[in-house]
Design a protein around this motif. Structure first.
Motif, PDB file in Angstrom:
ATOM      1  N   GLU A 208       0.830  -1.206   0.000  1.00  0.00           N
ATOM      2  CA  GLU A 208       0.000   0.000   0.000  1.00  0.00           C
ATOM      3  C   GLU A 208       0.863   1.254   0.000  1.00  0.00           C
ATOM      4  N   LEU A 209       0.484   2.189  -0.855  1.00  0.00           N
ATOM      5  CA  LEU A 209       1.043   3.541  -0.819  1.00  0.00           C
ATOM      6  C   LEU A 209      -0.022   4.454  -0.265  1.00  0.00           C
ATOM      7  N   GLN A 210       0.315   5.207   0.755  1.00  0.00           N
ATOM      8  CA  GLN A 210      -0.678   6.000   1.463  1.00  0.00           C
ATOM      9  C   GLN A 210      -0.740   7.446   0.981  1.00  0.00           C
ATOM     10  N   TYR A 211      -0.168   7.695  -0.165  1.00  0.00           N
ATOM     11  CA  TYR A 211      -0.187   9.059  -0.722  1.00  0.00           C
ATOM     12  C   TYR A 211      -0.203   8.970  -2.245  1.00  0.00           C
ATOM     13  N   SER A 212      -0.776   9.943  -2.857  1.00  0.00           N
ATOM     14  CA  SER A 212      -0.676  10.054  -4.314  1.00  0.00           C
ATOM     15  C   SER A 212       0.586  10.838  -4.659  1.00  0.00           C
ATOM     16  N   TYR A 213       1.040  10.689  -5.884  1.00  0.00           N
ATOM     17  CA  TYR A 213       2.248  11.396  -6.319  1.00  0.00           C
ATOM     18  C   TYR A 213       2.194  11.543  -7.830  1.00  0.00           C
ATOM     19  N   TYR A 214       3.187  12.218  -8.388  1.00  0.00           N
ATOM     20  CA  TYR A 214       3.175  12.530  -9.818  1.00  0.00           C
ATOM     21  C   TYR A 214       4.485  12.056 -10.444  1.00  0.00           C
ATOM     22  N   VAL A 215       4.352  11.361 -11.579  1.00  0.00           N
ATOM     23  CA  VAL A 215       5.529  10.788 -12.241  1.00  0.00           C
ATOM     24  C   VAL A 215       5.673  11.412 -13.629  1.00  0.00           C
ATOM     25  N   ALA A 216       6.895  11.754 -14.000  1.00  0.00           N
ATOM     26  CA  ALA A 216       7.144  12.282 -15.348  1.00  0.00           C
ATOM     27  C   ALA A 216       6.696  11.263 -16.384  1.00  0.00           C
ATOM     28  N   LYS A 217       5.985  11.729 -17.403  1.00  0.00           N
ATOM     29  CA  LYS A 217       5.442  10.832 -18.413  1.00  0.00           C
ATOM     30  C   LYS A 217       6.551  10.105 -19.172  1.00  0.00           C
ATOM     31  N   TYR A 218       7.693  10.753 -19.331  1.00  0.00           N
ATOM     32  CA  TYR A 218       8.818  10.180 -20.064  1.00  0.00           C
ATOM     33  C   TYR A 218      10.073  10.246 -19.196  1.00  0.00           C
ATOM     34  N   PRO A 219      11.047   9.362 -19.451  1.00  0.00           N
ATOM     35  CA  PRO A 219      12.356   9.579 -18.831  1.00  0.00           C
ATOM     36  C   PRO A 219      12.936  10.912 -19.303  1.00  0.00           C
ATOM     37  N   VAL A 220      13.815  11.487 -18.525  1.00  0.00           N
ATOM     38  CA  VAL A 220      14.397  12.787 -18.871  1.00  0.00           C
ATOM     39  C   VAL A 220      15.183  12.657 -20.178  1.00  0.00           C
ATOM     40  N   THR A 221      14.873  13.529 -21.114  1.00  0.00           N
ATOM     41  CA  THR A 221      15.518  13.491 -22.433  1.00  0.00           C
ATOM     42  C   THR A 221      16.702  14.442 -22.478  1.00  0.00           C
ATOM     43  N   ASN A 222      17.463  14.324 -23.548  1.00  0.00           N
ATOM     44  CA  ASN A 222      18.632  15.203 -23.714  1.00  0.00           C
ATOM     45  C   ASN A 222      18.233  16.670 -23.818  1.00  0.00           C
ATOM     46  N   ILE A 223      17.126  16.946 -24.504  1.00  0.00           N
ATOM     47  CA  ILE A 223      16.746  18.349 -24.655  1.00  0.00           C
ATOM     48  C   ILE A 223      16.314  18.942 -23.324  1.00  0.00           C
ATOM     49  N   GLN A 224      15.735  18.123 -22.445  1.00  0.00           N
ATOM     50  CA  GLN A 224      15.382  18.611 -21.116  1.00  0.00           C
ATOM     51  C   GLN A 224      16.625  18.795 -20.255  1.00  0.00           C
ATOM     52  N   PHE A 225      17.538  17.832 -20.314  1.00  0.00           N
ATOM     53  CA  PHE A 225      18.757  17.941 -19.519  1.00  0.00           C
ATOM     54  C   PHE A 225      19.631  19.087 -20.011  1.00  0.00           C
ATOM     55  N   ALA A 226      19.513  19.415 -21.308  1.00  0.00           N
ATOM     56  CA  ALA A 226      20.309  20.508 -21.861  1.00  0.00           C
ATOM     57  C   ALA A 226      20.002  21.839 -21.173  1.00  0.00           C
ATOM     58  N   ARG A 227      18.786  22.017 -20.692  1.00  0.00           N
ATOM     59  CA  ARG A 227      18.440  23.259 -19.971  1.00  0.00           C
ATOM     60  C   ARG A 227      19.255  23.363 -18.682  1.00  0.00           C
ATOM     61  N   PHE A 228      19.392  22.236 -18.001  1.00  0.00           N
ATOM     62  CA  PHE A 228      20.202  22.184 -16.788  1.00  0.00           C
ATOM     63  C   PHE A 228      21.656  22.546 -17.091  1.00  0.00           C
ATOM     64  N   VAL A 229      22.186  21.998 -18.177  1.00  0.00           N
ATOM     65  CA  VAL A 229      23.567  22.291 -18.562  1.00  0.00           C
ATOM     66  C   VAL A 229      23.713  23.758 -18.937  1.00  0.00           C
ATOM     67  N   LYS A 230      22.772  24.258 -19.740  1.00  0.00           N
ATOM     68  CA  LYS A 230      22.846  25.639 -20.223  1.00  0.00           C
ATOM     69  C   LYS A 230      22.751  26.644 -19.083  1.00  0.00           C
ATOM     70  N   GLU A 231      22.004  26.301 -18.059  1.00  0.00           N
ATOM     71  CA  GLU A 231      21.837  27.218 -16.922  1.00  0.00           C
ATOM     72  C   GLU A 231      22.871  26.968 -15.831  1.00  0.00           C
ATOM     73  N   ASP A 232      24.017  26.414 -16.237  1.00  0.00           N
ATOM     74  CA  ASP A 232      25.166  26.218 -15.350  1.00  0.00           C
ATOM     75  C   ASP A 232      24.870  25.294 -14.179  1.00  0.00           C
ATOM     76  N   GLY A 233      24.041  24.274 -14.427  1.00  0.00           N
ATOM     77  CA  GLY A 233      23.728  23.323 -13.371  1.00  0.00           C
ATOM     78  C   GLY A 233      24.940  22.606 -12.821  1.00  0.00           C
ATOM     79  N   TYR A 234      25.959  22.429 -13.660  1.00  0.00           N
ATOM     80  CA  TYR A 234      27.176  21.759 -13.205  1.00  0.00           C
ATOM     81  C   TYR A 234      28.101  22.700 -12.432  1.00  0.00           C
ATOM     82  N   LYS A 235      27.779  23.976 -12.428  1.00  0.00           N
ATOM     83  CA  LYS A 235      28.654  24.953 -11.774  1.00  0.00           C
ATOM     84  C   LYS A 235      28.070  25.516 -10.480  1.00  0.00           C
ATOM     85  N   ILE A 236      26.779  25.305 -10.266  1.00  0.00           N
ATOM     86  CA  ILE A 236      26.114  25.903  -9.098  1.00  0.00           C
ATOM     87  C   ILE A 236      26.013  24.863  -7.995  1.00  0.00           C
ATOM     88  N   LYS A 237      26.711  25.095  -6.911  1.00  0.00           N
ATOM     89  CA  LYS A 237      26.864  24.118  -5.834  1.00  0.00           C
ATOM     90  C   LYS A 237      25.552  23.793  -5.139  1.00  0.00           C
TER      91      LYS A 237
END
Length: 877
Positions: free
Chosen positions: A641-670
């Motif tokens: 039993e899960l006692q809460y509802s939750y939300y799941v991404a319809k697709y696995p994270v794609t390259n174009i989505q991850f590219a936003r993280f890279v472009k916004e300096d995700g690898y540089k911001i601690k």
């Protein structure tokens, strides 16, 4: 730096007061700002003194030293930069690239090929080479040309046009002029480089020995210094390397025989004294004048392999960026980027790769890529330049003598014969590239007769001689068999013929191409035909009509025509086809990708094309709600039993989505990273006491490669709409933290994170405990696994996340089985060393993709089949 105990020292004065060069036997010390030329001239002075030190020439020591230094300086200045003339590509700024910086050592086989060139792997034609063919194609292992030079008194270096023969002798001349002959076993040898075509011209006016011609050729280069006498003295003492370039440039066969006789006489006399010889020639026409002499070896240059191509590109990009930006970190970074793009461009298309094996054609490719030509998509422009170069500009400019080696060829009229000839060859022998000599002659006569030539027999004979001897495009490939020097040229010229055949009308082109859809040997011809129409002829409407006919009529096996049309649009976009034609093809690609009536590998191809053509799923960023309650879990389907509802991404994270993280300096911001994750990112984690398996993953990805996903630059794995891969657990975690800053409508008490193991399983199998997201039993049309094709070898890589509607879960989640393993938040073991991963992948068997199957990975792992999806779920205490 100068040695601590110099035996000889000489200062060279220059006009700049802060500039000084000090030199000894093997080195120079530079103070102030000096040019490369100053340094090289310093080296020549050192070598000139060293060369004559233990010898007793007839000339005074100071005079002969000065003459030698002047001669060596002339050679260094004359051949210091790579000659770009004749390549037909004008650059934005004049390129001054040092030959020694670009040179890649050549290899050769110790024999002549069966025909005018090596037989090349015919696998481009869509079939693998047989064992019997393999034995007949390769005549022994290639060895470095330098090794041949060390072993023999003389060597004849044979090769195709642009194989690097002249560059090789220039390289030797430069290295010896700098006093670096010990690298070749020629310590303190003097280079003498001259063109045999120049000697032939001299012989036409008078009977002149080669010794006297050498004296005349270099007369005057040293002002009033006795250079010719110096060279004569060097020959007498047996310390010269004679470099005789371009035997094939002596076009008259009788004169070529005379030149060979004189060279053999010269060689026979002088090699006994210790002098060494290098003679270069194309294979075409060599057999008729083949010299025979003691200790004179023959070898034929072989194509660049992948490592040598990469070495050339590395040298090329580094030299370019250094010229533009100097020796800076930015120059190094830009060179690495350009290198990666060039290598990718070459390996994406077999035809481009085949031609890149020749140094000349690889150089033209690099020049065109530098000018912004998109490769391999716009390869039709590249091939057009190649053909023009081999037919015209290179033939006129390549000679050391500075004269055109033979008659000029009208490239336009030549192509108008070569193109229909290539199409005929491709029709009667698709992908093989060989036809009989008599069949070739009869076809040429037929073509000249159609053009109204009064003497088709004579015209055919002259044409074949011209393209064989002057351009080397069409060669004898074996006894009685003719073919193009590369199969790629046949494919390109066949495409030109088809485009010209249409005369602006698409119907005959459509009719011909439609008949061959699904035939591998015609695939490249089809793409090049459409590219030639849209790009070279600038007839985008006609090119559009061809691709629309392919997707409307769908000739050939199911899905083949649509994917072929998609590739054609990709090659010509933008501008090569109308927007409406592109849109039509995109819609058909979408239907093809998601149809279970199409072979899975074609579905994958369609998805990759959609990603590269700019199409995106409209619901890519959507989350799906999963209700609370009881569900069946595990192999035994036990109630949980899960006692809460939750939300799941319809697709696995794609390259174009991850590219936003890279472009916004995700690898540089601690702040996006956990403490341990940031230690991994900056390399501090590497100093921990860890197990060998962890150390291995860290060593394979040093901190300098932890600023993007590991496979970020792989052309297929980085497709915009396939799952991002090559990310470790820490990167997935950081992406979730970054995404939390972007989504504002998160329920109170909820966070964005990786799913827990139970959350993932509930979302994948619904309430009724399905074996797979779609139900019971594996369906190869519903997921990307090793078992998804009939051969059991898989589809070859990741697929677009929207490829398999047949495989969606009860909650409408895609790719919960296959494609990529997905990181979860849960630990696999009590010691907390391994994280649970779920879902199976494209390189796993189908039983791994069962919704109950639970696997594990260390958090440092970054495989090419490992990605993740995110959830919006309650924050853990």
């Amino acid at each position: 730096m100068a040695q601590k105990k110099p035996t000889t020292k000489q200062a060279i004065k220059h006009t700049k007061p802060l500039q000084e060069i000090q030199a000894d036997d093997s080195s120079i010390a530079v103070a102030g700002s000096v040019t490369d030329s100053s340094i090289i001239h310093g080296q020549t002075i050192i070598f000139a003194e060293r060369f004559w030190r233990d010898l007793k020439p007839a000339l005074p020591a100071e005079t002969i030293h000065q003459a030698t230094a002047a001669y060596l300086s002339y050679l260094a200045d004359r051949h210091y930069y790579l000659n770009m003339k004749g390549m037909g590509v004008a650059d934005r700024i004049p390129l001054k690239l040092k030959l020694l910086d670009l040179y890649v050592p050549l290899k050769a086989r110790m024999e002549l090929p069966e025909g005018d060139t090596w037989k090349r792997d015919p696998s481009l034609a869509g079939r693998d080479i047989t064992d019997h063919e393999q034995e007949s194609v390769h005549f022994g292992d290639p060895i470095p040309l330098i090794s041949v030079l060390k072993q023999y008194s003389g060597m004849v270096v044979l090769g195709d046009p642009g194989a690097g023969k002249t560059t090789f002798v220039k390289y030797l001349a430069l290295k010896l002029a700098r006093g670096e002959g010990s690298l070749f076993g020629l310590n303190d040898y003097l280079p003498i480089l001259l063109p045999l075509a120049g000697y032939a011209n001299a012989l036409q006016t008078r009977d002149i020995p080669l010794d006297d011609f050498i004296a005349e050729y270099f007369e005057g280069i040293g002002a009033n210094l006795p250079v010719t006498e110096m060279l004569s003295e060097a020959l007498k003492v047996g310390r010269t390397l004679i470099l005789l370039d371009g035997l094939d440039e002596v076009r008259d066969i009788n004169m070529r025989n005379t030149v060979v006789e004189r060279v053999v006489d010269f060689y026979t006399f002088h090699h006994r004294q210790g002098n060494k010889f290098v003679i270069t020639s194309r294979v075409v026409g060599y057999r008729a004048v083949r010299p025979s002499a003691e200790d004179l070896a023959e070898c034929t240059i072989v194509d660049f392999d992948d490592d040598e191509i990469e070495e050339f590109i590395s040298h090329w990009t580094s030299a370019l960026e250094k010229q533009a930006q100097g020796h800076t970190a930015i120059a190094y970074s830009d060179a690495e980027t350009e290198k990666r793009e060039l290598i990718d461009a070459i390996h994406q298309n077999p035809g481009v790769r085949q031609l890149a094996s020749t140094p000349l054609l690889l150089t033209i490719l690099a020049l065109m890529k530098r000018q912004g030509v998109s490769l391999p998509e716009r390869r039709v422009q590249l091939y057009d330049q190649y053909v023009n170069t081999l037919l015209s500009t290179w033939n006129r400019a390549r000679s050391l003598s500075g004269r055109a080696p033979g008659r000029d060829i009208d490239e336009v009229q030549t192509v108008r014969i070569l193109a229909p000839l290539a199409l005929w060859m491709h029709e009667i022998s698709p992908g093989v590239g060989l036809v009989g000599r008599e069949d070739m002659r009869r076809k040429l006569e037929e073509l000249f007769l159609e053009r109204g030539d009064g003497s088709p027999h004579q015209a055919a004979r002259q044409f074949l001689q011209d393209v064989r001897e002057h351009a080397a495009l069409l060669l004898e490939r074996g006894p009685g068999e003719y073919g193009f020097i590369h199969l790629t040229f046949e494919e390109y010229l066949a495409a030109v013929a088809l485009a010209l055949k249409g005369q602006g009308d698409s119907k005959p082109i459509i009719e011909t191409l439609s008949a061959h859809v699904g035939e591998q040997a015609w695939r490249e011809v089809t793409l090049l035909t459409i590219g030639y129409l849209g790009i070279r002829q600038q007839l985008p409407k006609v090119a559009g009509e061809v691709v629309e006919a392919l997707v409307n009529d769908k000739p050939g096996p199911s899905g083949e025509a649509v994917v072929l049309a998609g590739d054609a649009v990709l090659d010509t976009w933008p501008g090569g086809v109308p927007v409406a034609s592109k849109d039509k093809v995109v819609q058909e690609l979408l239907a093809t990708m998601q149809s279970d009536a199409i072979r899975p590998e074609l579905r994958r191809d369609a998805g990759l094309l959609l990603g590269r053509l700019g199409w995106r799923p409209g619901d890519l960023d959507r989350f799906v709600e999963v209700a609370d309650g009881v569900y069946l879990a595990g192999v035994k389907k036990e109630a949980r039993e899960l006692q809460y509802s939750y939300y799941v991404a319809k697709y696995p994270v794609t390259n174009i989505q991850f590219a936003r993280f890279v472009k916004e300096d995700g690898y540089k911001i601690k702040e996006y990273w956990s403490e341990m994750g940031w230690e991994w990112r900056i390399g501090k984690y590497d100093s921990r006491t860890i197990q060998d398996v962890e150390r291995d993953w860290l060593e394979h990805r040093p901190p300098t490669k932890r600023n993007t996903p590991y496979y970020w630059h792989n052309i297929e794995l980085s497709n915009p709409i396939v799952p991002v891969v090559g990310v470790c657990w820490f990167e997935a975690e950081a992406y979730c933290n970054w995404l939390a800053k972007k989504i504002v409508a998160i329920p109170e008490g909820y966070v964005i994170r990786l799913p827990k193991d139970g959350e993932w399983e509930r979302a994948a199998r619904g309430l009724d405990g399905r074996e797979y997201p779609w139900g019971e039993g594996f369906n190869k049309n519903a997921a990307n696994t090793w078992d998804s094709d009939s051969t059991g070898t898989g589809l070859g890589g990741t697929t677009a996340v929207c490829t398999f509607p047949q495989g969606t879960s009860p909650t409408d989640l895609w790719d919960m089985s296959g494609n990529v393993w997905e990181w979860t938040r849960s630990w696999y073991d009590d010691e907390k060393r391994y994280r649970i991963v779920r879902g199976g992948s494209w390189i796993g068997y189908h039983w791994f993709t069962r919704t109950s199957f639970c696997n594990w990975s260390i958090p440092l792992m970054f495989n090419d089949d490992l990605g993740f999806r995110v959830v919006i779920a309650p924050k853990e205490s």
